[in-house]
Design an enzyme around this catalytic site. Structure first.
Site, short mmCIF file in Angstrom:
data_model
loop_
_atom_site.label_atom_id
_atom_site.label_comp_id
_atom_site.label_asym_id
_atom_site.label_seq_id
_atom_site.Cartn_x
_atom_site.Cartn_y
_atom_site.Cartn_z
N LYS A 1 2.75 -3.08 5.91
CA LYS A 1 2.82 -2.86 4.46
C LYS A 1 4.26 -2.51 4.06
CE LYS A 1 -1.20 -3.99 3.21
NZ LYS A 1 -1.42 -5.05 2.21
N TYR B 1 -1.10 -1.32 10.18
CA TYR B 1 -1.28 -1.47 8.73
C TYR B 1 -0.04 -0.94 7.98
CZ TYR B 1 -3.54 -1.07 4.15
OH TYR B 1 -3.85 -1.20 2.81
N SER C 1 0.86 -1.19 0.00
CA SER C 1 0.00 0.00 0.00
C SER C 1 0.89 1.24 0.00
CB SER C 1 -0.85 -0.01 1.27
OG SER C 1 -1.36 1.27 1.52
N THR D 1 -13.25 -0.29 -2.82
CA THR D 1 -13.51 -1.70 -2.52
C THR D 1 -14.28 -1.79 -1.20
OG1 THR D 1 -11.49 -1.90 -1.23
CG2 THR D 1 -11.31 -2.40 -3.60
N1 LIG Z 1 -8.44 -0.68 -1.95
C1 LIG Z 1 -7.40 0.13 -1.81
O1 LIG Z 1 -7.48 1.33 -2.11
C2 LIG Z 1 -6.09 -0.39 -1.33
C3 LIG Z 1 -5.02 0.51 -1.25
C4 LIG Z 1 -3.79 0.04 -0.84
C5 LIG Z 1 -3.62 -1.30 -0.54
N2 LIG Z 1 -4.69 -2.15 -0.61
C6 LIG Z 1 -4.46 -3.57 -0.29
O2 LIG Z 1 -5.13 -4.39 -1.20
C7 LIG Z 1 -5.49 -5.61 -0.59
C8 LIG Z 1 -6.96 -5.88 -0.86
O3 LIG Z 1 -7.73 -4.86 -0.28
P1 LIG Z 1 -9.22 -4.53 -0.71
O4 LIG Z 1 -9.30 -3.06 -0.73
O5 LIG Z 1 -9.61 -5.32 -1.86
O6 LIG Z 1 -10.00 -5.00 0.62
P2 LIG Z 1 -11.23 -6.02 0.83
O7 LIG Z 1 -12.30 -5.71 -0.12
O8 LIG Z 1 -11.53 -5.93 2.30
O9 LIG Z 1 -10.59 -7.42 0.54
C9 LIG Z 1 -9.71 -8.02 1.45
C10 LIG Z 1 -9.71 -9.48 1.21
O10 LIG Z 1 -8.77 -10.10 2.09
C11 LIG Z 1 -9.41 -11.21 2.67
N3 LIG Z 1 -8.81 -11.56 3.95
C12 LIG Z 1 -8.66 -10.77 5.04
N4 LIG Z 1 -8.09 -11.47 6.03
C13 LIG Z 1 -7.87 -12.71 5.55
C14 LIG Z 1 -7.31 -13.87 6.09
N5 LIG Z 1 -6.85 -13.91 7.34
N6 LIG Z 1 -7.22 -14.97 5.32
C15 LIG Z 1 -7.69 -14.95 4.06
N7 LIG Z 1 -8.25 -13.87 3.49
C16 LIG Z 1 -8.34 -12.77 4.23
C17 LIG Z 1 -10.85 -10.82 2.79
O11 LIG Z 1 -11.65 -11.97 2.98
P3 LIG Z 1 -13.13 -11.89 3.62
O12 LIG Z 1 -14.07 -11.86 2.44
O13 LIG Z 1 -13.22 -13.16 4.39
O14 LIG Z 1 -13.21 -10.68 4.47
C18 LIG Z 1 -11.05 -10.14 1.45
O15 LIG Z 1 -11.25 -11.10 0.42
C19 LIG Z 1 -5.16 -5.47 0.89
O16 LIG Z 1 -3.93 -6.10 1.16
C20 LIG Z 1 -5.03 -3.97 1.07
O17 LIG Z 1 -4.14 -3.65 2.11
C21 LIG Z 1 -5.94 -1.74 -0.99
#
Ligand SMILES: NC(=O)c1ccc[n+]([C@@H]2O[C@H](COP(=O)([O-])OP(=O)(O)OC[C@H]3O[C@@H](n4cnc5c(N)ncnc54)[C@H](OP(=O)(O)O)[C@@H]3O)[C@@H](O)[C@H]2O)c1
Length: 319
Positions: A203, A199, A173, A234
């Site tokens: 990261k 976090y 991130s 998301t």
């Molecule tokens: N969206 C952004 O703007 C953004 C920016 C920077 C970085 N990121 C990174 O991108 C990644 C995805 O984020 P997202 O925005 O798509 O969030 P999200 O919609 O909350 O998706 C997170 C996913 O991780 C899964 N997860 C969480 N803990 C887990 C575990 N212990 N074992 C297996 N699966 C697990 C969740 O499963 P469940 O369905 O069971 O909850 C969900 O499928 C993350 O690493 C986040 O830090 C996102």
């Protein structure tokens, strides 16, 4: 654009940069390849599954809950059907990446079923409201972002090596820019816990660990990358940061835009800049600096300390 944050992280980033960025992968670049994606039940993980399935991959979707995974697989199939792509080849598996026993069980099962994996994509992420612990008693954010992915990378190493042109992608991130690498108290046992600290700290660790794995896996012909997806709309962001989404909604990326570089790194041709730049930190299909401020530079010796603490916690010693 990254230094000024908003233009680089918002949807303006890909809109402007796509004029110069490298070509899309060939439409069949992942045909016959196996790709493992964690966090596949939501957001960027699901968008990654759609992207790599469209390029022909057999995708192994990992998540914590079978119902959510099943729903997500249904959405992936419908997304491919709506664009006239061939049917997606998907499987789902429950694997809680914060739980080291669950990671061992999944890896053992996969090693029994496959002889090679082209890509392992670490997308699963959390930003919990309070300090909680994993099944083994590790702080949950550290366990989810660092310990589980580290162990899964180690356990799937033989399958990645046998692909001959494999990739590991760590989805970090831009929040990692706010912290220097600090391995002194990775689970906040001796300091006050805050979700945003945990976090950003983990990261940053992901970026350092990706570089350390890149050095170790080079002789196995496995490229290891970390990347940041910008700000994408998301469920994770909406749930954890509703105020932020309210303010920025019109300029947030779609999940597909956030996942673009993940898919591109996974599918890039063997002779491409992506495959040849193992250890780099990417955003919008280009390697980016890992630190802009002198105060965020990596203190000497911190990597070795991190490697030691992580390997002790997961109980493996990769060479
Ligand atoms: N969206 C952004 O703007 C953004 C920016 C920077 C970085 N990121 C990174 O991108 C990644 C995805 O984020 P997202 O925005 O798509 O969030 P999200 O919609 O909350 O998706 C997170 C996913 O991780 C899964 N997860 C969480 N803990 C887990 C575990 N212990 N074992 C297996 N699966 C697990 C969740 O499963 P469940 O369905 O069971 O909850 C969900 O499928 C993350 O690493 C986040 O830090 C996102």
């Amino acid at each position: 654009m990254d230094k000024t944050v908003v233009p680089g992280y918002s949807k303006i980033g890909p809109l402007v940069r796509r004029a110069w960025w490298p070509d899309d992968p060939a439409p069949d670049s992942l045909a016959g390849r196996h790709v493992v994606v964690t966090g596949a039940s939501s957001g960027l993980g699901r968008a990654t599954v759609i992207g790599v399935a469209r390029l022909g991959a057999t995708v192994h979707m990992l998540g914590r809950n079978q119902d959510r995974l099943g729903d997500s697989a249904g959405l992936v199939r419908r997304a491919l059907a709506s664009t006239g792509s061939p049917a997606a080849d998907l499987s789902t598996a429950v694997c809680d990446v914060s739980d080291l026993d669950s990671v061992h069980a999944y890896a053992e099962d996969l090693r029994g079923r496959l002889d090679r994996v082209h890509a392992l994509v670490h997308v699963a992420g959390v930003l919990p409201p309070e300090r909680t612990e994993s099944a083994q008693g590790h702080e949950l954010v550290f366990a989810t972002h660092v310990l589980g992915p580290f162990l899964l990378t180690h356990l799937l190493r033989p399958l990645l090596r046998d692909d001959g042109d494999a990739r590991v992608v760590w989805v970090s991130s831009g929040g990692m820019y706010t912290r220097a690498l600090d391995a002194s108290d990775p689970q906040a046992e001796h300091s006050e816990w805050s979700g945003s600290d945990a976090y950003a700290r983990t990261k940053r660790m992901q970026v350092a660990l990706a570089q350390m794995w890149a050095d170790r896996l080079r002789t196995d012909h496995v490229a290891v990358h970390s990347m940041h997806p910008g700000w994408a709309n998301t469920p994770g962001v909406t749930d954890a940061l509703p105020g932020f989404v309210k303010l920025t909604a019109p300029i947030l990326r779609t999940a597909e835009q956030g996942a673009d570089t993940i898919v591109w790194l996974t599918a890039a041709a063997p002779a491409s800049v992506a495959a040849g730049s193992s250890g780099a930190f990417w955003s919008d299909r280009r390697p980016r600096s890992t630190s802009f401020l002198p105060a965020r530079k990596e203190p000497p010796g911190e990597r070795a300390k991190l490697w030691d603490k992580v390997t002790t916690a997961v109980g493996v010693r990769p060479h």
